[in-house]
Design a protein around this motif. Sequence first.
Motif, PDB file in Angstrom:
ATOM      1  N   ASN A  35       0.855  -1.186   0.000  1.00 52.34           N
ATOM      2  CA  ASN A  35       0.000   0.000   0.000  1.00 52.34           C
ATOM      3  C   ASN A  35       0.892   1.238   0.000  1.00 52.34           C
ATOM      4  N   TRP A  55      -3.397   2.382  -8.091  1.00 52.80           N
ATOM      5  CA  TRP A  55      -4.086   3.603  -7.681  1.00 52.80           C
ATOM      6  C   TRP A  55      -4.913   3.368  -6.414  1.00 52.80           C
ATOM      7  N   HIS A  56      -5.798   2.380  -6.459  1.00 55.58           N
ATOM      8  CA  HIS A  56      -6.722   2.121  -5.353  1.00 55.58           C
ATOM      9  C   HIS A  56      -6.136   1.069  -4.418  1.00 55.58           C
ATOM     10  N   SER A  61      -3.658   5.698  -0.957  1.00 54.43           N
ATOM     11  CA  SER A  61      -3.809   5.411  -2.386  1.00 54.43           C
ATOM     12  C   SER A  61      -2.533   5.761  -3.151  1.00 54.43           C
ATOM     13  N   THR A  82      -3.068   0.709 -13.272  1.00 54.80           N
ATOM     14  CA  THR A  82      -4.285   0.836 -12.494  1.00 54.80           C
ATOM     15  C   THR A  82      -5.543   0.490 -13.287  1.00 54.80           C
TER      16      THR A  82
END
Length: 305
Positions: A35, A55-56, A61, A82
């Motif tokens: 992350n 991205w997520h 993020s 992403t």
Amino acid sequence: MRILIVDDSKAMQVIVQRSLVKLNIPNLEIKFAFNGTEGLDLARSWEPELVISDWHMPEMSGLELLDALNREMLGIRVGFVTTETSPERKSEALQKEAAFVINKPFDSQTFISVLAPLIEMMVQTKLKATEQALEQPMESAQPSRIKLPLASSIQKTLTALSQQSVSVLQRPTEALSEHWLPAVVGLFVDHQSKVVRGICVIDLEATSILGGILTGLAQNSINQYIGDRNVPKKIVGSLERVFEVLSATLTDTVHHRDLEFKSMTSINTDMARLEALLSRGNTHRMDIEISVANYGQGKMILIGS
């Protein structure tokens, strides 16, 4: 080149890693984070040259990671792989100087077409910075500020790195000859000021032997490169690992810490330039002979200011 992959999917980490390997990037090192928070911590400590991020992700993020790296001005390029397809969000990332946005799923050709020119540009930028640094004088208030290592310390370091029995002997200073070329030059800087305080020059034979061993080449291939006087980029690139471990043997006696390896370049034919590099003022020099049984021997020069 150090590249950090940030993605909360282990499977996607592997896919991106395999795609990077296909680019044949010299001296490629890859690390992973799950992350943005992990990625930011690793970026601070490991200082990758490129971050490829999802991205997520939970906790932080990819866009928040990009913002954090920009705030801290770490000089690290960031690109995205992403599922985010919103033109507005992609535009936002590019406005924040994201290097690229690749949509999942992607094929190998798409990945290579985006990354290959970026990697080449980064390599050339780093090479240009090294060339400029070589033109600058080595600053020093005291001629003996940098303590050069004992030959036994270099021998221990190179033996551990190569997993071969490397013999290192200090030799009297001698005049250079065309036999040194092409030579590989590594620059070492003070961690805080980033001023060049150390230089290491490795001749053709030592480049071929050490680089060949690190890249797993057979003895006959190494001998062929020496005979042809033409060393492939992959072998030259592997010497970054040699310079990185040697940096721990170069001590700044004023700040009581090791120097930091900055960058490397090659001097292929310009003998006058190599001689000028080694004749700078306020420096001291150590000439070394490196040999590995059944592989041959080569030479190295260390300079501290």
